[in-house]
Design a protein around this motif. Structure first.
Motif, PDB file in Angstrom:
ATOM      1  N   ASP D 141      27.830  38.573  25.930  1.00 48.48           N
ATOM      2  CA  ASP D 141      29.116  39.276  26.019  1.00 48.48           C
ATOM      3  C   ASP D 141      29.617  39.632  24.623  1.00 48.48           C
ATOM      4  OD1 ASP D 141      30.113  36.951  24.911  1.00 48.48           O
ATOM      5  OD2 ASP D 141      30.789  36.155  26.833  1.00 48.48           O
ATOM      6  N   PRO D 158      36.725  40.055  27.434  1.00 42.71           N
ATOM      7  CA  PRO D 158      36.403  40.587  28.756  1.00 42.71           C
ATOM      8  C   PRO D 158      36.021  39.443  29.690  1.00 42.71           C
ATOM      9  CG  PRO D 158      34.557  40.910  27.287  1.00 42.71           C
ATOM     10  CD  PRO D 158      35.600  40.162  26.503  1.00 42.71           C
ATOM     11  N   GLN D 160      34.795  38.250  33.677  1.00 43.50           N
ATOM     12  CA  GLN D 160      34.224  38.725  34.938  1.00 43.50           C
ATOM     13  C   GLN D 160      34.058  37.491  35.810  1.00 43.50           C
ATOM     14  OE1 GLN D 160      30.112  39.690  35.121  1.00 43.50           O
ATOM     15  NE2 GLN D 160      30.510  41.660  36.061  1.00 43.50           N
ATOM     16  N   THR D 166      34.295  40.751  45.696  1.00 44.38           N
ATOM     17  CA  THR D 166      33.246  40.864  44.683  1.00 44.38           C
ATOM     18  C   THR D 166      33.835  40.416  43.354  1.00 44.38           C
ATOM     19  OG1 THR D 166      33.906  43.114  44.289  1.00 44.38           O
ATOM     20  CG2 THR D 166      32.087  42.783  45.809  1.00 44.38           C
ATOM     21  N   PHE D 167      33.166  40.784  42.265  1.00 40.50           N
ATOM     22  CA  PHE D 167      33.642  40.339  40.969  1.00 40.50           C
ATOM     23  C   PHE D 167      34.912  41.063  40.560  1.00 40.50           C
ATOM     24  CE2 PHE D 167      29.381  38.709  40.727  1.00 40.50           C
ATOM     25  CZ  PHE D 167      29.599  37.490  40.097  1.00 40.50           C
ATOM     26  N   HIS D 169      36.928  42.242  37.304  1.00 38.35           N
ATOM     27  CA  HIS D 169      36.785  42.448  35.872  1.00 38.35           C
ATOM     28  C   HIS D 169      38.171  42.478  35.254  1.00 38.35           C
ATOM     29  CE1 HIS D 169      32.493  43.730  36.101  1.00 38.35           C
ATOM     30  NE2 HIS D 169      32.874  43.899  37.363  1.00 38.35           N
ATOM     31  N   GLU D 187      38.846  46.118  37.071  1.00 36.13           N
ATOM     32  CA  GLU D 187      38.168  46.555  38.302  1.00 36.13           C
ATOM     33  C   GLU D 187      38.167  45.416  39.288  1.00 36.13           C
ATOM     34  OE1 GLU D 187      34.124  48.113  38.158  1.00 36.13           O
ATOM     35  OE2 GLU D 187      34.656  48.962  36.214  1.00 36.13           O
ATOM     36  N   HIS D 188      38.304  45.756  40.564  1.00 35.29           N
ATOM     37  CA  HIS D 188      38.204  44.720  41.586  1.00 35.29           C
ATOM     38  C   HIS D 188      38.082  45.400  42.941  1.00 35.29           C
ATOM     39  CE1 HIS D 188      42.132  45.220  43.514  1.00 35.29           C
ATOM     40  NE2 HIS D 188      42.483  45.686  42.327  1.00 35.29           N
TER      41      HIS D 188
END
Lengths: 445, 356, 205, 304
Positions: D141, D158, D160, D166-167, D169, D187-188
């Motif tokens: 990373d 960052p 995750q 799901t993951f 971010h 993001e998700h």
């Protein structure tokens, strides 16, 4: 005999209320000769007969009044009297049909017949006698018996089945014939066995007629002139439509008839018990088929009875003889309640194939509108042929009747089991008929 | 129908219609006494005991929810049929009542009282009436109603579960804020915290089985008592209104797949817990057997049921929701026509070979 | 198709109302359903489509006599893809603010049925001027439809209009989900058809 | 046959023209585009560090990337930190290998320019030269260290971590004392109406200002979020002047050590984010501590 060991057909079927107790104990009584008879020129499978008599001709009881050259059966006058001509009369099934009218001569004496030894006749002579006597299948279809028995030599037949199932509720005419003429039936069976050149005959009778089973068994035991024929009575589990040709053949022999072929292909000839009696009459007595036992029953008639009537007698006259109808009469059905035809008037002559006339009251009939199909699948479960009336009906409703062949519409013999059980009261038999018609029409194109 | 009329007219034209006036129709002239409405009302009767029981488990408001749901379903059908100029009498057949009851049974008992109204409108109007009325709907109306509510009010529909009352104080939750009393369903706990947590909250496994079987657990009305629902379902089977195939295959397949995949290792899942929890029982007996949206043939029914079971387990174990019966049935519903087409009844007459 | 030659104005207006790509021609339903969750989304996607539609229509119309008939669809796709890429790159480079909002939508457009359809039906047969007006009308029609859908779904789904909370609560969250897109499209189609039927009837009377 | 050739030719021409058009646009815009992208990320990070309109960022604010690699040498495993070092006026990179216990192993110079270091591909090529086989390295990373005036302003990490679906971010910003400066969900795929609420300020801002000590024991509690606190967390939505300074200070004090209030009906998502943030922060704090001590011991002059 316990119920489990009784044979029956493999799938579907229903148990409607039998209601046979109204008439099953009543001996057939002879209705007085009517003032006139009307004989439909077509009372059988095949082409209509051509009248052989002219207006004002005198005829006596048992005379041939009309005949047909090809597949069909002669028509005999049941009375002595004068020919009045050919008129249009109301037919229970086809609506309107040509009928020969004969006015009765009240003075004439009834003809009597005495038996002869039929064993001396050859096969061809026997067949000719049956054809001449105008014997047709009395179970309802009306297939000329002589033609049915005249199988081509290359077709191998091994079994004759006599159909005594009488699975339709209410009807008892076959039952009465078995009780009253067991010996005639055995003799008739032997005649047919001789014609067919085989030695095995099974009589299929539903278990709700133990007296008939007993009497026929006794008659077989008492019959000394067996000539090596093996005739057995097969009790069957009570289940509608046991009396249908395919179902009873399956029940008795375990053989199923493939779609679209005759039963003779699987080595079976099927005759109704009453037809057997008529065969005996025709051969041994020389008596043509011009009278028969008809069950007149239902809550809508004052006195239910089994009556011996001349073919061509109007139902109205029989009703008069039996004391008339009750006020709450709502529906008159020619035939049984499952497959019979409702009529709008009593002025309808009895035909050779009329096994009963049913008078239903208001509370016995259903006049409610039908609902859309809810896919309960009851109809599929009871269909004795394994068809899908639900899908057929939906196709027909959607105007796609011609596409229903995959559901085996052609196998349907309109037994009505599906419509009987349908909780949405859908007229499935009618949908089936409509589907058959659309298939036929689309094939024509 | 046109055919009947046509027949009647030909016969009547030919003969003079004599008194007494006789009815004419096509055979058979005898019909069984079962009617659609009789069947539907019997199902309603079989669905009443769980409701009565739920009053003692979750309190009096379940009765109000059920009432609101039923009334809104029936009213929707009546109003929409009136607007579409269809016969309004169809509400008497009881199918809207069943939809209303089922809808009330599968939403949490702590939702606001107006929520079932929306669900009812969605269930009856969109799912049933718009598709053509009874017999034409593709999906189970009650389940669509629920799915709609879950999509619209996810918070209430996934959190308004109430802990069972054990002291017969049936008015305990009336007017209480949902947040204050809400609890999690066993399936939710099972999914997110594991079996140990379930045992910690509800007692030992045998206590859990007993409580689940007799109905003391958080859940919706339909999840109260497996026993009462099974009795209702068995009565329907006894009356031959439904067959055993679908319920048995649903339950068996839920048990089977849970046993295989439900545990940490293969073949270590707890099938009994899986069957008793959630909506498996009511789904198996009352929803998967809905005439309109399920296959008619035995093979079709078995596959339909097995599919529901497999999807249920899949959603429970791998999906986002703790319970999957609703969506499993909804996913299998549109397969019904295909299943009916693939698995036809065995024909009586041997069929000629293709191309012969 | 066209019985009477249409004027440029007619072409423009028809694209918005009479031949509205979503409500009447039922084209590009996937984006209509997927993206139309808010008015702003509708405007942005509509703008993007408008750009690409006008540019592609003009391009195809310009070269319409040189396109081999057997490969016209690949050519259209290529044209659209080129324009999409170009617009995407230009926006990213010079108008980063607009790109931040519209970037995702612009890249979505490549497979839009509506654009290919108008190229096939119109631009490949008509001169540049007409194609321009048709493209403009279609693009605006699409934008209009997306805004109507977005308005209904945003209002009912999240209680907001253009991001401003107007209701203060979320009445029916269902409406921001994709399945509700079909719902609203269906209702709107019915509504616009109903208007047209009513309008025509009045004209006859 | 002729037809096919014609079609092929036409299609080729079209493709060439299209390619040319796209290529030209690309070359014309590439630089500006990259700059914009860079600025975007930069702005997001600046925002996370708490700079904004009323609190402008210092002019010498720099974001330095530390790339972490896992280096395997046969059986042995090392952590490789590619750190920017000060070498005169230019920026250069050095690869510092540390074993799993945190002891210095090796220091390698990486011949790469600052601009190129941002591209994963260029980095890999450069590293290939210094970490030749049998050494294998894999990218783990990158953490961003913000400096201004030679001092560390904070870290942007960052993250995750597995969410409900799901993951998820996210970007986590911390100050040099590992106090949380902010959280941004990038993001998700959480449920609309439920887990999706993690994007909301009233949830994210709960993390703001949590000390490292508190962070270590941060829990999710299933209690309704107090209205007053919620308003404070969402104060960017409200008009100015709604909160007085004292008011804010009071609320801040009151909830400073509060646990994270779970989103109604989305405890799982709330817990996922909380645990994720905790994890990211704790791991980073540990690693940067080790790295710093190594850098100090070995007298490597990192640019931060």
């Amino acid at each position: 005999m316990s119920a489990e060991t009784l044979s029956t057909f493999p799938m579907g079927g229903i148990h409607p209320k039998e209601s046979k107790e109204l008439t099953e104990k009543l001996t057939a009584e002879v209705v007085p000769t009517p003032s006139q008879i009307r004989l439909f020129l077509k009372q059988h499978v095949g082409a209509p007969c051509k009248p052989q008599v002219k207006k004002k001709d005198k005829v006596t009881e048992g005379d041939v009044v009309a005949s047909v050259e090809k597949l069909g059966a002669n028509l005999h006058s049941g009375v002595s009297g004068t020919v009045k001509g050919v008129v249009n009369a109301l037919h229970p099934m086809v609506g309107n049909a040509r009928a020969l009218v004969i006015a009765t001569d009240p003075e004439a004496n009834p003809k009597t017949y005495s038996p002869v030894d039929w064993t001396k006749f050859s096969r061809e002579e026997l067949i000719a006698k049956i054809k001449d006597a105008g014997v047709v299948g009395l179970g309802g279809a009306g297939f000329p018996a002589g033609f049915k028995l005249d199988v081509r030599p290359d077709v191998k037949i091994d079994t004759l089945i006599l159909n005594g199932a009488e699975c339709e509720p209410y009807l008892t005419s076959d039952h009465r014939v078995m009780l009253e003429h067991p010996k005639d039936i055995i003799e008739g069976a032997k005649i047919m066995l001789k014609i067919l050149g085989i030695d095995y005959c099974a009589i299929g009778i539903e278990n709700n007629k133990p007296d008939a089973i007993q009497i026929l068994n006794r008659a077989i035991a008492e019959d000394t002139l067996r000539n090596g024929y093996k005739i057995v009575v097969k009790p069957l589990k009570v289940r509608y439509p046991q009396g249908s040709a395919d179902q009873i053949m399956q029940a008795v022999t375990g053989r199923a008839r493939p779609s679209g072929v005759r039963s003779s292909v699987i080595g079976i000839i099927l005759q109704n018990v009453y037809t057997t009696k008529a065969v005996y009459d025709a051969v041994a007595l020389g008596k043509p088929l011009y009278e028969r036992i008809v069950t007149i029953t239902g809550k809508g008639i004052k006195r239910p009875a089994n009556v011996m009537v001349k073919v061509g007698t109007s139902i109205a006259e029989i009703v008069d003889y039996l004391g008339g109808t009750t006020p709450d009469l709502a529906k008159v059905i020619v035939g049984g309640p499952m497959m019979g035809f409702a009529v709008s008037t009593l002025d309808i002559p009895i035909t050779k194939t009329t096994s009963g006339v049913l008078f239903l009251t208001k509370d016995e009939i259903n006049t409610e509108p039908h609902l859309p199909c809810v896919s309960c699948g009851f109809c599929v479960d009871v269909c004795p042929m394994g068809l899908e009336p639900n899908n057929v009906s939906r196709y027909v409703e959607a105007g796609r009747g011609a596409d229903t062949e995959e559901f085996g519409v052609d196998d349907c013999f309109l037994c009505g089991s599906c419509a009987y059980v349908c909780p949405a009261k859908r007229p499935l038999v009618q949908f089936m008929t409509m589907a058959k018609n659309s298939i036929r029409e689309s094939k024509k194109k | 129908m046109t055919g009947t009329q046509a027949e009647a007219t030909t016969v009547e034209e030919a003969g003079k219609a004599l008194p007494p006036k006789l009815f004419v129709s096509i055979s058979p002239h005898f019909k069984a006494t079962e009617t659609v409405s009789k069947i539907m009302w019997t199902v309603v009767a079989c669905l009443i005991p769980p409701l009565v029981l739920s009053v003692f488990v979750f309190g009096f408001q379940t009765l109000i929810i059920a009432l609101v749901s039923v009334v809104s379903c029936v009213a929707t059908e009546a109003i929409s049929n009136r607007c579409l100029k269809r016969p309004v009498g169809t509400i008497k057949d009881g199918s809207a009542v069943i939809t209303g009851l089922l809808l009330a049974y599968i939403i949490p008992p702590g939702v606001p009282y107006w929520m079932p109204i929306l669900g009812g409108v969605m269930a009856i109007y969109v799912t049933k009436v718009l598709m053509g009325g009874i017999g034409y709907n593709m999906f189970n109306p009650a389940l669509i109603g629920r799915a709609f509510l879950v999509a619209t009010y996810p918070v209430a529909m996934t959190s308004a579960w109430l802990p069972p009352i054990r002291d017969a104080a049936v008015f305990k939750y009336m007017g209480a804020g949902v947040d204050a009393v809400s609890t999690a369903t066993p399936l939710y706990i099972l999914k997110h915290y594991g079996i140990a947590e379930v045992i910690e909250r509800f007692g030992s496994l045998s206590v859990i089985y007993r409580d689940f079987f007799f109905g003391w657990r958080p859940g919706c009305i339909a999840e109260t008592s497996a026993l009462v629902l099974i009795i209702g379902g068995l009565y329907l089977i006894y009356k031959k209104y439904i067959t055993w195939h679908t319920p048995v295959s649903v339950i068996a397949s839920v048990a089977f797949f849970t046993w295989i995949f439900g545990g940490e290792k293969f073949f270590t899942g707890n099938p009994l817990l899986a069957v008793l929890s959630g909506g498996v029982i009511i789904g198996a007996f009352f929803m998967a057997t809905d005439y309109v949206t399920s296959p008619t043939q035995v093979t079709g029914k078995l596959i339909f049921g097995a599919g529901i079971g497999a999807l249920t387990v899949l959603i429970r174990l791998k999906g986002g929701y703790p319970e999957g019966v609703c969506y499993a049935i909804l996913l299998m519903n549109p397969l019904t026509p295909a299943l009916d087409r693939w698995f036809k009844p065995k024909r009586f007459a041997p069929q000629p070979e293709e191309g012969a | 198709m066209a019985i009477k030659e249409k004027t440029n104005t007619q072409l423009f207006v028809d694209g918005i109302l009479k031949e509205n790509p979503i409500f009447k021609l039922a084209l590009s339903m996937c984006p209509a359903v997927g993206i139309s969750t808010s008015v702003m989304n509708g405007i942005l996607l509509g703008t993007a489509v408008l750009f690409v539609q006008v540019c592609s229509s003009c391009t195809i119309s310009l070269v319409r006599n040189y396109i081999h008939p057997k490969i016209r669809i690949p050519t259209y796709t290529l044209t659209i893809a080129t324009w999409v890429t170009v617009i995407d790159l230009v926006l990213a480079a010079y108008v980063p603010v607009a790109y931040k909002a519209m970037g995702l939508f612009v890249r979505l457009i490549v497979a839009f049925a509506i654009i290919t359809m108008r190229l096939e039906m119109f631009a490949s047969k008509e001169p540049v001027g007409k194609s321009f007006w048709d493209g403009l009308g279609m693009g605006l029609g699409f934008m209009f439809a997306m805004m109507v859908l977005g308005f209904v779904r945003e209002l009912l789904g999240s209680g907001m209009i253009l991001g401003y909370d107007v209701l203060g609560f979320k009445p029916l969250l269902f409406f921001v989900l994709p399945c509700a897109g079909f719902f609203v499209v269906g209702i709107m189609m019915g509504f616009f058809n109903w208007i047209e039927v009513a309008y025509n009837r009045r004209k006859e009377v | 046959m002729k037809e096919i050739i014609k079609i092929t030719f036409a299609l080729t021409i079209s493709c060439v023209i299209a390619a040319a058009a796209m290529g030209l646009t690309y070359t014309a815009t590439a630089k500006a585009k990259k700059h914009n992208h860079h600025m975007n990320v930069q702005n997001a990070m600046i925002g996370l560090l708490g700079f904004g309109e009323d609190n402008p960022a210092p002019s010498d604010l720099k974001f330095l990337n530390v790339y972490r690699y896992i280096v395997e040498d046969g059986e042995k495993k090392f952590l490789g930190y590619m750190v920017p070092v000060e070498k005169g006026s230019e920026e250069a990179y050095e690869m510092v290998l540390i074993d799993l216990e945190g002891n210095f192993v090796e220091k390698l110079e990486v011949p790469i320019s600052a601009e190129k270091a941002e591209e994963a591909h260029d980095r890999a090529t450069a590293l290939q030269k210094v970490l030749a086989p049998p050494k294998i390295f894999t990218y783990a990373d990158a953490s961003v260290i913000a400096t201004a005036g030679g001092k560390r302003l904070g870290y942007v990490l960052p993250g995750q971590f597995p969410g409900f679906r799901t993951f998820i971010h996210a970007l986590v910003a911390m100050d040099p004392k590992f106090e949380l400066l902010g959280l941004e969900i990038m993001e998700h795929e959480e449920d609309a109406g439920l887990g999706k609420e993690i994007e909301q300020e009233y949830f994210r801002n709960q993390f703001k200002g949590k000390t490292y000590e508190k962070l270590k024991t941060l829990q999710v509690i299933k209690k309704p979020l107090p209205m007053e606190y919620k308003k404070y967390l969402e104060k960017s939505k409200w008009e100015d002047g709604m909160f007085t300074e004292e008011h804010i200070a009071e609320i801040r004090k009151q909830y400073k050590d509060a646990d994270i209030y779970a989103i109604t009906a989305s405890t799982i998502s709330s817990k996922a984010v909380t645990d994720g943030v905790k994890n990211v922060a704790k791991k980073f704090a540990y690693r940067i501590g080790k790295l710093d001590s190594v850098l100090k011991k070995e007298k490597i002059h990192a640019a931060f």
